[in-house]
Design a protein around this motif. Structure first.
Motif, PDB file in Angstrom:
ATOM      1  N   GLN A   1       0.822  -1.208   0.000  1.00 28.31           N
ATOM      2  CA  GLN A   1       0.000   0.000   0.000  1.00 28.31           C
ATOM      3  C   GLN A   1       0.857   1.260   0.000  1.00 28.31           C
ATOM      4  O   GLN A   1       0.648   2.155  -0.822  1.00 28.31           O
ATOM      5  CB  GLN A   1      -0.931   0.013   1.208  1.00 28.31           C
TER       6      GLN A   1
ATOM      7  N   TYR B   1       1.451   4.354  -2.822  1.00 31.52           N
ATOM      8  CA  TYR B   1       1.234   5.775  -2.577  1.00 31.52           C
ATOM      9  C   TYR B   1       2.494   6.597  -2.812  1.00 31.52           C
ATOM     10  O   TYR B   1       2.410   7.755  -3.182  1.00 31.52           O
ATOM     11  CB  TYR B   1       0.759   6.028  -1.141  1.00 31.52           C
TER      12      TYR B   1
ATOM     13  N   CYS C   1     -12.224   5.043   8.648  1.00 34.51           N
ATOM     14  CA  CYS C   1     -12.488   4.823   7.222  1.00 34.51           C
ATOM     15  C   CYS C   1     -13.059   6.080   6.571  1.00 34.51           C
ATOM     16  O   CYS C   1     -12.704   6.412   5.439  1.00 34.51           O
ATOM     17  CB  CYS C   1     -13.433   3.643   7.036  1.00 34.51           C
TER      18      CYS C   1
ATOM     19  N   VAL D   1     -10.153   8.484   6.068  1.00 32.71           N
ATOM     20  CA  VAL D   1      -9.331   8.069   4.924  1.00 32.71           C
ATOM     21  C   VAL D   1     -10.045   8.390   3.619  1.00 32.71           C
ATOM     22  O   VAL D   1      -9.435   8.892   2.674  1.00 32.71           O
ATOM     23  CB  VAL D   1      -8.975   6.568   5.015  1.00 32.71           C
ATOM     24  N   LYS D   2     -11.330   8.149   3.566  1.00 29.13           N
ATOM     25  CA  LYS D   2     -12.083   8.433   2.345  1.00 29.13           C
ATOM     26  C   LYS D   2     -12.052   9.924   2.012  1.00 29.13           C
ATOM     27  O   LYS D   2     -11.745  10.312   0.895  1.00 29.13           O
ATOM     28  CB  LYS D   2     -13.529   7.964   2.505  1.00 29.13           C
TER      29      LYS D   2
ATOM     30  N   ILE E   1      -8.772   9.404  -0.369  1.00 28.34           N
ATOM     31  CA  ILE E   1      -9.363   8.890  -1.608  1.00 28.34           C
ATOM     32  C   ILE E   1      -9.972  10.009  -2.442  1.00 28.34           C
ATOM     33  O   ILE E   1      -9.758  10.080  -3.644  1.00 28.34           O
ATOM     34  CB  ILE E   1     -10.415   7.803  -1.299  1.00 28.34           C
TER      35      ILE E   1
ATOM     36  N   CYS F   1      -3.936   2.228  -6.886  1.00 27.35           N
ATOM     37  CA  CYS F   1      -3.976   1.870  -5.465  1.00 27.35           C
ATOM     38  C   CYS F   1      -5.356   1.493  -4.955  1.00 27.35           C
ATOM     39  O   CYS F   1      -5.507   1.181  -3.773  1.00 27.35           O
ATOM     40  CB  CYS F   1      -3.461   3.032  -4.624  1.00 27.35           C
TER      41      CYS F   1
ATOM     42  N   SER G   1      -6.307  -1.976  -2.613  1.00 23.91           N
ATOM     43  CA  SER G   1      -6.044  -2.020  -1.181  1.00 23.91           C
ATOM     44  C   SER G   1      -6.934  -1.048  -0.425  1.00 23.91           C
ATOM     45  O   SER G   1      -7.333  -1.303   0.704  1.00 23.91           O
ATOM     46  CB  SER G   1      -4.569  -1.714  -0.905  1.00 23.91           C
ATOM     47  N   LEU G   2      -7.280   0.068  -1.049  1.00 31.67           N
ATOM     48  CA  LEU G   2      -8.122   1.046  -0.368  1.00 31.67           C
ATOM     49  C   LEU G   2      -9.559   0.561  -0.226  1.00 31.67           C
ATOM     50  O   LEU G   2     -10.177   0.756   0.812  1.00 31.67           O
ATOM     51  CB  LEU G   2      -8.095   2.377  -1.113  1.00 31.67           C
ATOM     52  N   TRP G   3     -10.102  -0.073  -1.256  1.00 31.50           N
ATOM     53  CA  TRP G   3     -11.490  -0.524  -1.153  1.00 31.50           C
ATOM     54  C   TRP G   3     -11.627  -1.642  -0.134  1.00 31.50           C
ATOM     55  O   TRP G   3     -12.643  -1.737   0.541  1.00 31.50           O
ATOM     56  CB  TRP G   3     -12.038  -0.960  -2.508  1.00 31.50           C
TER      57      TRP G   3
ATOM     58  N   ILE H   1     -11.697   0.426   3.113  1.00 30.54           N
ATOM     59  CA  ILE H   1     -12.840   1.317   3.268  1.00 30.54           C
ATOM     60  C   ILE H   1     -14.166   0.558   3.294  1.00 30.54           C
ATOM     61  O   ILE H   1     -15.090   0.961   3.987  1.00 30.54           O
ATOM     62  CB  ILE H   1     -12.852   2.363   2.124  1.00 30.54           C
TER      63      ILE H   1
END
Length: 178
Positions: A61, A65, A116, A119-120, A124, A135, A138-140, A143
């Protein structure tokens, strides 16, 4: 005296002791399902965060980034990644010690959902489309899957505790052998 020392040693070092004790205290299969979901969530998180403190790029991850970042930006990203893993590790160990109770699982659920959302909104929504496309896998997972997983654990433990209110003590729930 020696049995007390043995019990203390199990209590302080052996996570299976907590799981067995919590398993016996559940009132239904809902509680058992919550127990499995909660402890798998907690221990996978603890293992992931432990390794993340040592090497924050191990899951890919942070490497994703930091692609295209300057050397200073890459060091900053890795430092922040280690910090997030360290604080998450401390939180998950604390949550593990709290056990499977609606207030503990509820607080973990609350903080995971808040994290979450942060982070969103802060990561995101502000990503370039190219970085987003590279990326997003890993984010979905983080989240979407993580909050749903812990919400199910919370829902199941609330159901189990509500069932337990109407059942009486474990001895009262045993059928009579006549």
């Amino acid at each position: 005296q020696s049995s007390n020392n043995h019990q203390f040693a199990m209590w302080s070092c052996n996570p299976a002791f907590y799981v067995r004790r919590a398993w016996d205290k559940t009132h239904s299969n809902w509680g058992k399902a919550s127990l499995v979901l909660f402890y798998v969530f907690i221990w996978f998180g603890i293992i992931k965060c432990f390794y993340g403190v040592i090497d924050p790029t191990f899951m890919g991850q942070l490497s994703c980034y930091s692609a295209g970042a300057s050397e200073l930006e890459e060091k900053l990203i890795l430092t922040l990644g280690r910090g997030v893993c360290l604080f998450s590790l401390a939180f998950l160990i604390y949550a593990d010690k709290g056990g499977v109770h609606s207030w503990n699982v509820g607080s973990v659920t609350f903080f995971i959902v808040i994290w979450c959302c942060v982070v969103k909104v802060s990561l995101i929504d502000k990503m370039d489309q190219d970085l987003f496309d590279r990326c997003i896998g890993s984010l979905w997972y983080f989240i979407l899957i993580t909050p749903i997983w812990i919400m199910f654990a919370f829902l199941f433990i609330v159901i189990d505790e509500r069932i337990g209110v109407n059942l009486g003590s474990p001895g009262e729930r045993q059928p009579l052998n006549v």
